[in-house]
Each structure stands twice: as structure tokens, then as C-alpha cells.
Design a protein around this motif. Structure first.
Motif, PDB file in Angstrom:
ATOM      1  N   PHE A   1      -9.782  14.989  60.170  1.00 49.19           N
ATOM      2  CA  PHE A   1      -8.579  15.112  60.989  1.00 49.19           C
ATOM      3  C   PHE A   1      -8.017  16.531  61.023  1.00 49.19           C
ATOM      4  CE2 PHE A   1      -7.054  10.457  60.072  1.00 49.19           C
ATOM      5  CZ  PHE A   1      -8.179   9.963  60.703  1.00 49.19           C
ATOM      6  N   LEU A   2      -8.218  17.317  59.976  1.00 47.86           N
ATOM      7  CA  LEU A   2      -7.580  18.631  59.857  1.00 47.86           C
ATOM      8  C   LEU A   2      -8.120  19.604  60.897  1.00 47.86           C
ATOM      9  CD1 LEU A   2      -5.529  20.280  58.201  1.00 47.86           C
ATOM     10  CD2 LEU A   2      -7.450  21.015  56.767  1.00 47.86           C
ATOM     11  N   LYS A   3      -7.224  20.218  61.639  1.00 53.00           N
ATOM     12  CA  LYS A   3      -7.613  21.176  62.679  1.00 53.00           C
ATOM     13  C   LYS A   3      -7.210  22.597  62.332  1.00 53.00           C
ATOM     14  CE  LYS A   3      -9.244  17.848  65.065  1.00 53.00           C
ATOM     15  NZ  LYS A   3     -10.643  17.566  64.913  1.00 53.00           N
ATOM     16  N   ASP A   4      -6.060  22.776  61.665  1.00 57.01           N
ATOM     17  CA  ASP A   4      -5.579  24.122  61.379  1.00 57.01           C
ATOM     18  C   ASP A   4      -4.520  24.074  60.290  1.00 57.01           C
ATOM     19  OD1 ASP A   4      -5.510  26.861  61.698  1.00 57.01           O
ATOM     20  OD2 ASP A   4      -4.350  26.829  63.545  1.00 57.01           O
ATOM     21  N   VAL A   5      -4.442  25.145  59.501  1.00 56.96           N
ATOM     22  CA  VAL A   5      -3.390  25.324  58.504  1.00 56.96           C
ATOM     23  C   VAL A   5      -2.815  26.712  58.710  1.00 56.96           C
ATOM     24  CG1 VAL A   5      -2.825  25.423  56.041  1.00 56.96           C
ATOM     25  CG2 VAL A   5      -4.586  23.828  56.847  1.00 56.96           C
ATOM     26  N   VAL A   6      -1.528  26.771  59.027  1.00 57.79           N
ATOM     27  CA  VAL A   6      -0.855  28.051  59.253  1.00 57.79           C
ATOM     28  C   VAL A   6       0.499  28.031  58.555  1.00 57.79           C
ATOM     29  CG1 VAL A   6      -1.986  28.473  61.474  1.00 57.79           C
ATOM     30  CG2 VAL A   6       0.206  27.299  61.414  1.00 57.79           C
ATOM     31  N   THR A   7       1.050  29.210  58.361  1.00 56.80           N
ATOM     32  CA  THR A   7       2.369  29.246  57.742  1.00 56.80           C
ATOM     33  C   THR A   7       3.400  28.682  58.717  1.00 56.80           C
ATOM     34  OG1 THR A   7       2.936  31.456  58.533  1.00 56.80           O
ATOM     35  CG2 THR A   7       1.797  31.316  56.395  1.00 56.80           C
ATOM     36  N   LEU A   8       4.454  28.165  58.157  1.00 54.95           N
ATOM     37  CA  LEU A   8       5.549  27.638  58.976  1.00 54.95           C
ATOM     38  C   LEU A   8       6.104  28.739  59.875  1.00 54.95           C
ATOM     39  CD1 LEU A   8       7.500  25.331  59.676  1.00 54.95           C
ATOM     40  CD2 LEU A   8       8.851  25.986  57.688  1.00 54.95           C
ATOM     41  N   GLU A   9       6.154  29.937  59.353  1.00 52.31           N
ATOM     42  CA  GLU A   9       6.642  31.086  60.130  1.00 52.31           C
ATOM     43  C   GLU A   9       5.762  31.330  61.359  1.00 52.31           C
ATOM     44  OE1 GLU A   9       6.694  35.736  59.150  1.00 52.31           O
ATOM     45  OE2 GLU A   9       7.966  34.542  57.812  1.00 52.31           O
ATOM     46  N   GLU A  10       4.445  31.315  61.175  1.00 45.46           N
ATOM     47  CA  GLU A  10       3.514  31.515  62.297  1.00 45.46           C
ATOM     48  C   GLU A  10       3.650  30.391  63.323  1.00 45.46           C
ATOM     49  OE1 GLU A  10      -0.607  33.375  60.993  1.00 45.46           O
ATOM     50  OE2 GLU A  10       0.075  31.868  59.546  1.00 45.46           O
TER      51      GLU A  10
ATOM     52  N   TRP B   1      -3.192  18.471  62.772  1.00 47.10           N
ATOM     53  CA  TRP B   1      -4.291  17.513  62.712  1.00 47.10           C
ATOM     54  C   TRP B   1      -4.257  16.572  63.900  1.00 47.10           C
ATOM     55  CZ3 TRP B   1      -3.251  12.221  62.202  1.00 47.10           C
ATOM     56  CH2 TRP B   1      -1.928  11.883  61.889  1.00 47.10           C
ATOM     57  N   ASN B   2      -5.347  15.845  64.071  1.00 50.36           N
ATOM     58  CA  ASN B   2      -5.355  14.715  64.988  1.00 50.36           C
ATOM     59  C   ASN B   2      -6.430  13.728  64.571  1.00 50.36           C
ATOM     60  OD1 ASN B   2      -7.864  15.135  66.262  1.00 50.36           O
ATOM     61  ND2 ASN B   2      -6.999  15.986  68.103  1.00 50.36           N
ATOM     62  N   ASN B   3      -6.231  12.506  64.962  1.00 55.29           N
ATOM     63  CA  ASN B   3      -7.211  11.451  64.709  1.00 55.29           C
ATOM     64  C   ASN B   3      -7.978  11.286  66.017  1.00 55.29           C
ATOM     65  OD1 ASN B   3      -8.596   9.020  64.507  1.00 55.29           O
ATOM     66  ND2 ASN B   3      -6.974   8.014  63.336  1.00 55.29           N
ATOM     67  N   PRO B   4      -9.250  11.679  66.041  1.00 54.00           N
ATOM     68  CA  PRO B   4     -10.004  11.631  67.298  1.00 54.00           C
ATOM     69  C   PRO B   4     -10.164  10.232  67.882  1.00 54.00           C
ATOM     70  CG  PRO B   4     -11.438  12.219  65.460  1.00 54.00           C
ATOM     71  CD  PRO B   4     -10.035  12.197  64.935  1.00 54.00           C
ATOM     72  N   LYS B   5      -9.964   9.200  67.066  1.00 45.36           N
ATOM     73  CA  LYS B   5     -10.043   7.829  67.581  1.00 45.36           C
ATOM     74  C   LYS B   5      -8.771   7.442  68.340  1.00 45.36           C
ATOM     75  CE  LYS B   5     -13.215   6.062  64.113  1.00 45.36           C
ATOM     76  NZ  LYS B   5     -13.409   5.106  63.027  1.00 45.36           N
ATOM     77  N   LEU B   6      -7.691   8.167  68.082  1.00 46.33           N
ATOM     78  CA  LEU B   6      -6.402   7.839  68.694  1.00 46.33           C
ATOM     79  C   LEU B   6      -5.856   8.900  69.632  1.00 46.33           C
ATOM     80  CD1 LEU B   6      -4.561   6.503  65.515  1.00 46.33           C
ATOM     81  CD2 LEU B   6      -5.758   5.160  67.253  1.00 46.33           C
TER      82      LEU B   6
ATOM     83  N   THR C   1      -6.098  12.618  72.038  1.00 42.62           N
ATOM     84  CA  THR C   1      -6.942  13.507  72.842  1.00 42.62           C
ATOM     85  C   THR C   1      -7.247  14.753  72.013  1.00 42.62           C
ATOM     86  OG1 THR C   1      -5.006  14.552  73.821  1.00 42.62           O
ATOM     87  CG2 THR C   1      -5.953  12.674  75.016  1.00 42.62           C
ATOM     88  N   PRO C   2      -8.361  15.446  72.301  1.00 41.14           N
ATOM     89  CA  PRO C   2      -8.764  16.598  71.480  1.00 41.14           C
ATOM     90  C   PRO C   2      -7.710  17.696  71.348  1.00 41.14           C
ATOM     91  CG  PRO C   2     -10.544  15.956  72.925  1.00 41.14           C
ATOM     92  CD  PRO C   2      -9.334  15.134  73.336  1.00 41.14           C
ATOM     93  N   GLU C   3      -6.903  17.905  72.375  1.00 43.53           N
ATOM     94  CA  GLU C   3      -5.919  18.991  72.315  1.00 43.53           C
ATOM     95  C   GLU C   3      -4.616  18.601  71.602  1.00 43.53           C
ATOM     96  OE1 GLU C   3      -5.318  16.579  75.912  1.00 43.53           O
ATOM     97  OE2 GLU C   3      -7.087  17.649  75.213  1.00 43.53           O
ATOM     98  N   ARG C   4      -4.398  17.329  71.361  1.00 43.94           N
ATOM     99  CA  ARG C   4      -3.167  16.867  70.717  1.00 43.94           C
ATOM    100  C   ARG C   4      -3.138  17.291  69.259  1.00 43.94           C
ATOM    101  NH1 ARG C   4      -0.251  11.362  70.101  1.00 43.94           N
ATOM    102  NH2 ARG C   4       1.616  12.116  69.053  1.00 43.94           N
ATOM    103  N   ARG C   5      -1.986  17.750  68.800  1.00 40.81           N
ATOM    104  CA  ARG C   5      -1.813  18.130  67.407  1.00 40.81           C
ATOM    105  C   ARG C   5      -0.596  17.441  66.821  1.00 40.81           C
ATOM    106  NH1 ARG C   5      -6.172  19.214  68.222  1.00 40.81           N
ATOM    107  NH2 ARG C   5      -7.307  21.152  67.919  1.00 40.81           N
TER     108      ARG C   5
END
Length: 80
Positions: free
Chosen positions: A64-73, A31-36, A38-42
Motif C-alpha cells: 500500500f505504501l506509495k510515499d513518505v515525506v515530511t509533514l512540512e513538504e 498510501w492506497n489500497n489498489p483493490k479499493l 484508483t492508482p492516483e488516489r492517496r
């Protein structure tokens, strides 16, 4: 973020980020908070099976949510 920063005391096992949960993490919520940030920061939260949906909804409701992946991935992608 190094996923191992969120480990159980005395182990290398990543744990869920939900308050009070000590279960092993299975998911990475990027995730990232776009107010705080940069777009590429996770930033990341870790989730067990039980808390994945709740934590995902919390982040998604705020945009805020950008992606959900397994811990393994996630770990495999970090290793590349």
C-alpha cells in the motif's frame, strides 16, 4: 485529505496516527489500497519520529505504501 483532520483536541497540531500515540506528527505516509482505490488516489497516515518506521513497514508489507515525506513538504505541496 486535510492533514488538520488528525489534530490534537483543541489545537491545530497534527498528531501521529499510531494507536494511542499523541505525539506531534513529523511524517506523512501516503498510501492506497489498489483493490479499493484508483492508482492516483492517496490516503494519508501521519507519523511521529518513533512510529514512522513501524507504520511504513505495515503499509509496505501490504503493497500500500506509495510515499513518505515530511509533514512540512506535504503541506507545502498541498498549498501549491
Amino acid at each position: 485529505m486535510n492533514i488538520l483532520d488528525n489534530t490534537a483536541s483543541g489545537t491545530d497540531t497534527p498528531i501521529c496516527s499510531a494507536k494511542g500515540c499523541r505525539a506531534d506528527a513529523v511524517w506523512v505516509l501516503a498510501w492506497n489500497n489498489p483493490k479499493l482505490h484508483t492508482p492516483e488516489r492517496r490516503k494519508t497516515w501521519l507519523a511521529c519520529e518513533e512510529h514512522r518506521e513501524h507504520l511504513s513497514k505495515f503499509l509496505d508489507m501490504r503493497g500500500f505504501l506509495k510515499d513518505v515525506v515530511t509533514l512540512e513538504e506535504w503541506s507545502a505541496a498541498e498549498g501549491q
